[in-house]
Design an enzyme around this catalytic site. Structure first.
Site, PDB file in Angstrom:
ATOM      1  N   CYS A 298      60.254  -3.974  -1.343  1.00  0.00           N
ATOM      2  CA  CYS A 298      61.378  -3.361  -0.646  1.00  0.00           C
ATOM      3  C   CYS A 298      61.612  -1.919  -1.119  1.00  0.00           C
ATOM      4  O   CYS A 298      61.241  -1.560  -2.232  1.00  0.00           O
ATOM      5  CB  CYS A 298      62.638  -4.154  -0.922  1.00  0.00           C
TER       6      CYS A 298
ATOM      7  N   ARG B 180      54.906   1.102   0.431  1.00  0.00           N
ATOM      8  CA  ARG B 180      55.165   0.019  -0.517  1.00  0.00           C
ATOM      9  C   ARG B 180      54.935  -1.355   0.094  1.00  0.00           C
ATOM     10  O   ARG B 180      54.876  -2.351  -0.627  1.00  0.00           O
ATOM     11  CB  ARG B 180      56.619   0.101  -1.005  1.00  0.00           C
TER      12      ARG B 180
ATOM     13  N   TRP C  71      60.590  -6.442   2.190  1.00  0.00           N
ATOM     14  CA  TRP C  71      59.374  -7.235   2.021  1.00  0.00           C
ATOM     15  C   TRP C  71      59.866  -8.627   1.670  1.00  0.00           C
ATOM     16  O   TRP C  71      60.443  -8.840   0.601  1.00  0.00           O
ATOM     17  CB  TRP C  71      58.541  -6.633   0.893  1.00  0.00           C
TER      18      TRP C  71
ATOM     19  N   ASN D  17      67.128  -4.423  -3.419  1.00  0.00           N
ATOM     20  CA  ASN D  17      65.759  -4.702  -3.866  1.00  0.00           C
ATOM     21  C   ASN D  17      65.856  -5.669  -5.033  1.00  0.00           C
ATOM     22  O   ASN D  17      66.745  -5.526  -5.875  1.00  0.00           O
ATOM     23  CB  ASN D  17      65.079  -3.433  -4.415  1.00  0.00           C
ATOM     24  N   GLY D  18      64.927  -6.600  -5.125  1.00  0.00           N
ATOM     25  CA  GLY D  18      64.929  -7.534  -6.259  1.00  0.00           C
ATOM     26  C   GLY D  18      65.147  -8.955  -5.788  1.00  0.00           C
ATOM     27  O   GLY D  18      65.092  -9.254  -4.590  1.00  0.00           O
TER      28      GLY D  18
ATOM     29  N   GLU E 204      36.793  -5.187 -10.857  1.00  0.00           N
ATOM     30  CA  GLU E 204      37.534  -4.238 -10.023  1.00  0.00           C
ATOM     31  C   GLU E 204      36.847  -4.060  -8.661  1.00  0.00           C
ATOM     32  O   GLU E 204      37.509  -3.977  -7.629  1.00  0.00           O
ATOM     33  CB  GLU E 204      37.683  -2.899 -10.757  1.00  0.00           C
TER      34      GLU E 204
ATOM     35  N   LYS F 111      38.775  -4.865  -5.155  1.00  0.00           N
ATOM     36  CA  LYS F 111      38.951  -3.827  -4.139  1.00  0.00           C
ATOM     37  C   LYS F 111      38.428  -4.319  -2.798  1.00  0.00           C
ATOM     38  O   LYS F 111      39.073  -4.172  -1.782  1.00  0.00           O
ATOM     39  CB  LYS F 111      38.166  -2.580  -4.604  1.00  0.00           C
TER      40      LYS F 111
ATOM     41  N   GLU G 172      40.713  -7.243  -1.291  1.00  0.00           N
ATOM     42  CA  GLU G 172      42.082  -6.940  -0.874  1.00  0.00           C
ATOM     43  C   GLU G 172      42.137  -6.096   0.392  1.00  0.00           C
ATOM     44  O   GLU G 172      43.061  -6.248   1.176  1.00  0.00           O
ATOM     45  CB  GLU G 172      42.913  -6.321  -2.002  1.00  0.00           C
TER      46      GLU G 172
ATOM     47  N   HIS H 180      26.228 -21.826 -14.472  1.00  0.00           N
ATOM     48  CA  HIS H 180      26.992 -22.981 -14.962  1.00  0.00           C
ATOM     49  C   HIS H 180      27.896 -23.544 -13.872  1.00  0.00           C
ATOM     50  O   HIS H 180      28.897 -24.185 -14.178  1.00  0.00           O
ATOM     51  CB  HIS H 180      27.796 -22.586 -16.211  1.00  0.00           C
TER      52      HIS H 180
ATOM     53  N   LYS I 274      52.891  -2.431  -2.760  1.00  0.00           N
ATOM     54  CA  LYS I 274      52.409  -1.417  -3.697  1.00  0.00           C
ATOM     55  C   LYS I 274      52.928  -1.657  -5.100  1.00  0.00           C
ATOM     56  O   LYS I 274      52.215  -1.496  -6.072  1.00  0.00           O
ATOM     57  CB  LYS I 274      52.841  -0.032  -3.197  1.00  0.00           C
TER      58      LYS I 274
HETATM   59  C1  F6R Z   1      45.035  -3.478  -6.594  1.00  0.00           C
HETATM   60  C2  F6R Z   1      46.364  -3.094  -6.990  1.00  0.00           C
HETATM   61  C3  F6R Z   1      47.145  -4.042  -7.812  1.00  0.00           C
HETATM   62  C4  F6R Z   1      47.887  -3.277  -8.910  1.00  0.00           C
HETATM   63  C5  F6R Z   1      48.814  -4.241  -9.658  1.00  0.00           C
HETATM   64  C6  F6R Z   1      49.539  -3.557 -10.799  1.00  0.00           C
HETATM   65  O1  F6R Z   1      44.431  -2.487  -5.824  1.00  0.00           O
HETATM   66  O2  F6R Z   1      46.832  -2.033  -6.639  1.00  0.00           O
HETATM   67  O3  F6R Z   1      46.342  -5.038  -8.339  1.00  0.00           O
HETATM   68  O4  F6R Z   1      46.948  -2.699  -9.768  1.00  0.00           O
HETATM   69  O5  F6R Z   1      49.743  -4.790  -8.769  1.00  0.00           O
HETATM   70  O6  F6R Z   1      50.340  -2.529 -10.343  1.00  0.00           O
HETATM   71  P1  F6R Z   1      50.853  -1.399 -11.326  1.00  0.00           P
HETATM   72  O7  F6R Z   1      49.670  -0.641 -11.795  1.00  0.00           O
HETATM   73  O8  F6R Z   1      51.784  -0.572 -10.500  1.00  0.00           O
HETATM   74  O9  F6R Z   1      51.550  -2.095 -12.455  1.00  0.00           O
END
Ligand code: F6R
Length: 581
Positions: free
Chosen positions: A2, A27, A75, A99-100, A459, A463, A466, A482, A576
């Protein structure tokens, strides 16, 4: 997650609020709304889906003449993403955005319902509005103070009432700042939403209430006045535009060379600006998602420096019974600095009087404020939900910390060449597009590697999945046989990351094992080879190698998602900044 923006000032709030909401879009959200106030009326307009639908709705309405307004992108957490659940919420004389998450909302709701209060949504937010209205006699401030004593959970609130020409805001475990213009004031959960209006801001402490009127603002806590410093943001305005790119994800990948260069310039002759991690007996590195995978890279770097390292995802770390050794450092990695689990992990270490070091991007964030030491990665605003440039800079900082422990000439030489090498690699977009063609129809993709190559493969796999929604997993190459190897079939794509000198031959053997079971290999390594699909990465110092490999995997993820016609910057279900547990 949010987003909140609120305004009080000389101008009509509508355009400021809509512009702010657009800046908060990145976000992730599923509905949006605004509330405007004039002398004794509150007008609320909400819509489900994109902000453009809210704009269309606003266009059709006759707006009240107003100088105070609040707005929100939601959200969904409590209740589905529909019109009733969208914010702002109004109960009695109180209208607010939130928010929260309020953890005891159900109990509070039952209690308030017994007193005859009617609720119109399934949100926890309406409960806060009802509670404040319930306690509101003469002063909203007092009503807020009484209400928060009953709330369990996290909240950032912007509150208005038809009875007063004021805007109130308060936060607890969820970010919210006060922006200060020329006789104009803003409240927002993200400074990026107001940066076009003002750079001056005040950080609000936990449960401090700010009351804003046309004559100024006053911050109080439990009825007592609180003084807070006015700070100036360094965030650049142009960082919030696409600058000709079709997607932020691509724009942000392309920023990596210059951002890496800036950090190198800043620190290469100033290692004293970096903490000396070798003075600690033990280091824990904690983060979520990509930040955790950056931490995994850190594990291999620091271990090779002879430092004892433990790495953990924040959501587990916060609940573990950790037996801290004397002289431990906990490194928290977070782009946003607002990830709820990472904040909890940091507070756990702080409560145990353990030194904490934040590797963080957002200068105004909770983690940046509460850690013992902080390193700002200076990535600028990252808009695409999937992190790219922030991950690369997090790894760069871990690498610099490791270099400070063991300095050698080869590292410095390779460090200086890094931005140019990165640029050359990123210039080959046609090449990554072609590789994406070979992958985008597949439903299963695996990434394998050993040691630091395993950290890289984690990673790469995240990537890809997602942004493209292709199922993908990463495995330690030696672990495959295994169990997981039973999933390898004719045509299964397997990426092998092969840069680590100690284990590269072993990984190649593991790759051959899957090829003989029908897998299509994609080799990503520093030595040339005979595999048809290959990405050859220039060889650099092992402490820098991930910084050249991961961007190529980011490019592939981008083009695969592109070919599949997906919403690259806002993948489904993702947010985000994950400010809830
Ligand atoms: C993946 C991604 C998430 C963030 C994770 C932590 O592309 O963006 O996995 O890395 O949610 O977020 P931060 O770095 O803001 O704590």
């Amino acid at each position: 997650m949010c987003g909140i923006i609120g305004y009080l000032g000389k101008r009509s709030p509508k355009d400021i609020l809509i512009e702010g909401l657009k800046k908060l879009e990145y976000r992730g959200y599923d509905s949006a709304g605004i509330a405007l106030k004039n002398e004794n009326k509150i007008q609320i307009i909400k819509s489900v889906g994109k902000i453009k639908y809210l704009e269309e709705k606003i266009e059709k309405e006759k707006l009240i003449d107003s100088h105070i307004g609040i707005a929100h992108t939601r959200w969904a957490t409590h209740g589905e993403p529909n019109l009733e659940n969208a914010h702002p919420h109004k109960i009695g004389r109180i209208t607010l955005v939130h928010n929260g998450i309020i953890e005891n909302a159900t109990i509070l709701k039952e209690k308030l319902e017994k007193e005859g209060i009617k609720f119109h949504s399934s949100t926890d937010t309406e409960v806060i509005a009802a509670l404040i209205d319930h306690y509101y006699n003469n002063s909203i401030e007092e009503a807020i103070t009484k209400s928060i004593k009953e709330l369990k959970g996290s909240y950032a609130l912007a509150i208005i009432s038809e009875e007063e020409d004021s805007l109130y805001a308060i936060r607890c475990e969820s970010p919210l700042i006060l922006g200060i213009g020329e006789k104009e004031y803003y409240v927002t959960s993200d400074i990026g939403a107001i940066i076009n209006q003002t750079r001056k801001y005040v950080l609000l402490g936990e449960n401090e209430i700010v009351k804003i009127t046309k004559d100024g603002y006053k911050i109080t806590k439990d009825g007592k006045k609180v003084e807070r410093k006015v700070e100036e943001s360094t965030l650049k305005e142009e960082e919030s535009g696409l600058l000709g790119y079709e997607h932020y994800m691509m724009k942000e990948i392309m920023e990596e060379p210059i951002l890496v260069e800036n950090i190198i310039k800043k620190y290469k002759d100033n290692l004293d600006k970096l903490p000396d991690i070798s003075k600690y007996k033990s280091i824990h590195i904690v983060g979520c998602g990509s930040a955790y995978y950056a931490a995994e890279v850190g594990k291999y770097l620091f271990e090779d420096d002879g430092i004892k390292v433990e790495v953990e995802v924040a959501s587990e770390y916060r609940y573990r019974n950790i037996i801290y050794e004397d002289n431990t450092l906990v490194i928290l990695i977070s782009q946003s600095g607002e990830t709820a689990d990472t904040i909890a992990a940091m507070r756990k270490a702080n409560e145990n009087k353990i030194d904490t070091l934040a590797i963080v991007n957002v200068e105004t964030s909770t983690i940046a404020r509460e850690c013992t030491y902080k390193l700002l990665i200076e990535a600028g605003r990252e808009v695409a939900v999937a992190t790219t440039k922030a991950y690369i800079l997090q790894v760069l900082f871990l690498s610099l910390l490791s270099y400070k422990v063991h300095q050698d000439d080869k590292y410095m030489k390779d460090l200086l060449s890094l931005p140019q090498q990165l640029k050359v690699l990123l210039d080959k977009s046609g090449f990554y597009k072609k590789l994406a063609d070979a992958i985008y129809k597949n439903e299963d993709v695996y990434f394998i590697g050993r040691r630091i190559d395993y950290a890289i493969s984690e990673e790469g796999s995240l990537k890809l999945k997602e942004v493209s929604y292709i199922h993908s997993d990463s495995y330690q190459a030696g672990e495959l046989k295994h169990g997981t190897i039973s999933l390898i079939n004719d045509g299964t794509i397997v990426f092998a990351i092969v840069t680590d000198e100690v284990t590269k031959d072993k990984t190649i053997s593991n790759l051959e094992e899957v090829i003989s079971r029908g897998a299509i290999p994609i080799y990503v390594g520093t030595d040339d080879c005979n595999y048809k699909n290959k990405i050859i990465i220039p060889k650099v110092h092992k402490k820098l190698q991930p910084i050249l490999v991961v961007p190529t995997l980011q490019m592939i993820a981008y083009y695969v998602a592109y070919k599949r016609g997906l919403e690259i910057d806002k993948p489904r279900n993702l947010a985000k900044s994950v400010t809830v547990e």
